[in-house]
Enzyme design. Structure first.
Site, mmCIF file in Angstrom:
data_model
loop_
_atom_site.group_PDB
_atom_site.id
_atom_site.type_symbol
_atom_site.label_atom_id
_atom_site.label_comp_id
_atom_site.label_asym_id
_atom_site.label_seq_id
_atom_site.Cartn_x
_atom_site.Cartn_y
_atom_site.Cartn_z
ATOM 1 N N ASP A 176 -4.525 6.292 11.208
ATOM 2 C CA ASP A 176 -3.415 5.899 9.840
ATOM 3 C C ASP A 176 -2.275 6.372 9.889
ATOM 4 O O ASP A 176 -2.144 8.060 10.065
ATOM 5 C CB ASP A 176 -4.452 5.643 9.032
ATOM 6 N N SER A 236 0.555 -1.393 0.027
ATOM 7 C CA SER A 236 -0.159 0.161 -0.247
ATOM 8 C C SER A 236 0.781 1.363 -0.209
ATOM 9 O O SER A 236 0.220 1.895 -0.351
ATOM 10 C CB SER A 236 -0.808 -0.506 1.284
ATOM 11 N N HIS A 270 0.531 5.250 6.414
ATOM 12 C CA HIS A 270 0.429 5.673 4.970
ATOM 13 C C HIS A 270 0.698 7.469 5.132
ATOM 14 O O HIS A 270 0.682 8.237 5.931
ATOM 15 C CB HIS A 270 -0.998 5.514 4.444
#
Length: 453
Positions: free
Chosen positions: A424, A171, A427
């Site tokens: 998160d 990702s 990311h």
């Protein structure tokens, strides 16, 4: 420069002895006494002149035609001096160490808006999800020994005309891909021409005006593997380290620039196979297997991926291969509590030390690229150029650039902050710090194109 002076002195003394005659006539007695004094006076002056001349000599010419005091290194040349100056960098045909720098305040804003770009994964669209602070948008990465121009979408597309750029990995590869698509869309909107699999794991876009293709291949291990599926009772990953993942390798001949970006999935429980033998596992208490960790396994996987590209270079033409180094997470405490990554600005220089795992994962990527380049040198070079896109340090310094709780739309819209909120801190917000990765990518591709012509 003691080495140079020593050799100049030795050479000069050798020349002096070569022209010395052992027999001197008596009527030349005064001349015999005068010669040593002249040598003692003139020799140091000559050496000093040569030394100063070497300091003021013209800079070497770089691959793009500009002057550079750092000698570019290619797969067909070597320079122990250049490697010594940049010990953490693999041999490279570029001359700028973009990874050595600092984040500096920037009054301008990002090139694109999170509310306008159509290709951002919802979980990284911090603007649209209501993140109230905007300070994280006003920093730029500045290398110490060279310049990094702002991203130029039109120039990038010109470089990519009639070529195919593929992001391969987990990702984080997708995060960087989506940053690039938003940056390029400022000049031209891409057409999505291919989609396969769940969660948009395999996609391809074309920029029609330049016939430029950009793809993403989901391959979190880079090698062949079976991903864990806890709902189905599979709690660990299974990797086959000697075989490249065919999901990207099958398309390799049609790719001109391939960017590998993986690593985080190696921290998860896994069982490792190689040549039909179970090597061991990581975090697998339910199995009667040897715990071997994941560092050496990650090294084997990077080596396999780079080896696959090198092995097929004669059938696939000139190619640029990049490995984006490990991007550190910034969790402070538990991932599902408020304030897991609460910072609002970058760390100051020296404020944050790189952790052991982050440093070693980075080092493995750098070393494996260097080893692959050295192997190409031993075979007389080749059509594949390899480089690390070394972002670990610049990523480490940006704890403020993650979505945090804004991976979900307006997580605090009710006014009260609950005890548990998913965060998160891995990311990057888009727009955000990861856009700088692609500023560097533009410069590396530019130099590759100029060097190949």
């Amino acid at each position: 420069m003691p080495f140079s002076i020593t050799h100049l002195t030795t050479a000069a003394m050798a020349t002096t002895h070569q022209h010395h005659h052992p027999t001197i006539k008596p009527n030349h007695f005064h001349l015999k006494k005068l010669i040593p004094w002249l040598l003692y006076i003139l020799l140091p002056l000559a050496i000093l002149h040569l030394y100063l001349s070497s300091l003021s000599s013209p800079a070497t010419s770089s691959p793009n035609g500009t002057a550079s005091t750092s000698v570019p290194v290619s797969s067909s040349s070597s320079s122990s001096q250049t490697v010594a100056e940049l010990p953490e960098q693999p041999p490279s045909w570029t001359f700028c160490n973009f990874s050595d720098g600092q984040w500096v305040p920037h009054s301008g804003g990002p090139l694109y808006s999170g509310t306008a770009c159509k290709t951002i994964k919802k979980g990284q669209n911090c603007m649209e999800h209501g993140r109230p602070d905007t300070g994280y948008l006003h920093w730029r990465w500045r290398p110490r020994r060279c310049s990094l121009p702002p991203f130029d979408p039109a120039a990038f597309l010109d470089l990519l005309a009639d070529k195919h750029l593929a992001f391969v990995g987990d990702s984080m590869a997708r995060n960087q891909l989506e940053s690039l698509l938003c940056l390029l869309a400022v000049a031209e909107e891409p057409d999505l021409v291919y989609r396969d699999g769940e969660e948009n794991k395999f996609r391809r876009w074309v920029f029609r005006r330049r016939n430029a293709t950009v793809s993403v291949f989901w391959s979190p291990f880079l090698v062949k593997g079976v991903e864990k599926d806890e709902p189905a009772g599979l709690k660990h990953n299974t990797l086959f380290l000697e075989t490249a993942d065919d999901r990207w390798a099958a398309d390799l001949d049609g790719i001109d620039v391939v960017l590998f970006s993986a690593g985080h999935w190696y921290l998860l429980p896994a069982i490792y196979h190689e040549h039909g033998v179970v090597l061991g596992c990581h975090a697998c208490p339910d199995f009667n297997l040897t715990e071997i960790g994941f560092f050496d396994v990650f090294r084997k996987a990077v080596r396999t991926a780079l080896g696959e590209v090198s092995r097929r270079q004669h059938s696939s033409g000139e190619k640029l291969v990049l490995v984006t180094t490990f991007s550190p997470a910034h969790f402070e405490g538990e991932w599902d509590k408020a304030g897991a990554c609460p910072k609002k600005e970058p760390y100051k220089e020296g404020e944050k030390e790189m952790g052991y795992t982050d440093a070693l994962m980075r080092r493995i990527a750098v070393e494996e690229v260097a080893a692959a380049v050295a192997a190409a040198d031993s075979r007389g070079g080749g059509k594949v150029k390899m480089e690390t896109l070394d972002v670990t340090e610049m990523a480490l310094l940006r704890p403020d650039g993650h979505p945090g709780p804004y991976m979900h739309p307006h997580p605090f819209a009710g006014g009260e902050v609950g005890d548990r909120v998913q965060n998160d801190c891995v990311h990057w917000c888009l727009p955000g710090p990861i856009d700088s990765w692609n500023e560097i990518l533009l410069q590396v591709i530019r130099r590759w194109k100029k060097a190949s012509h």
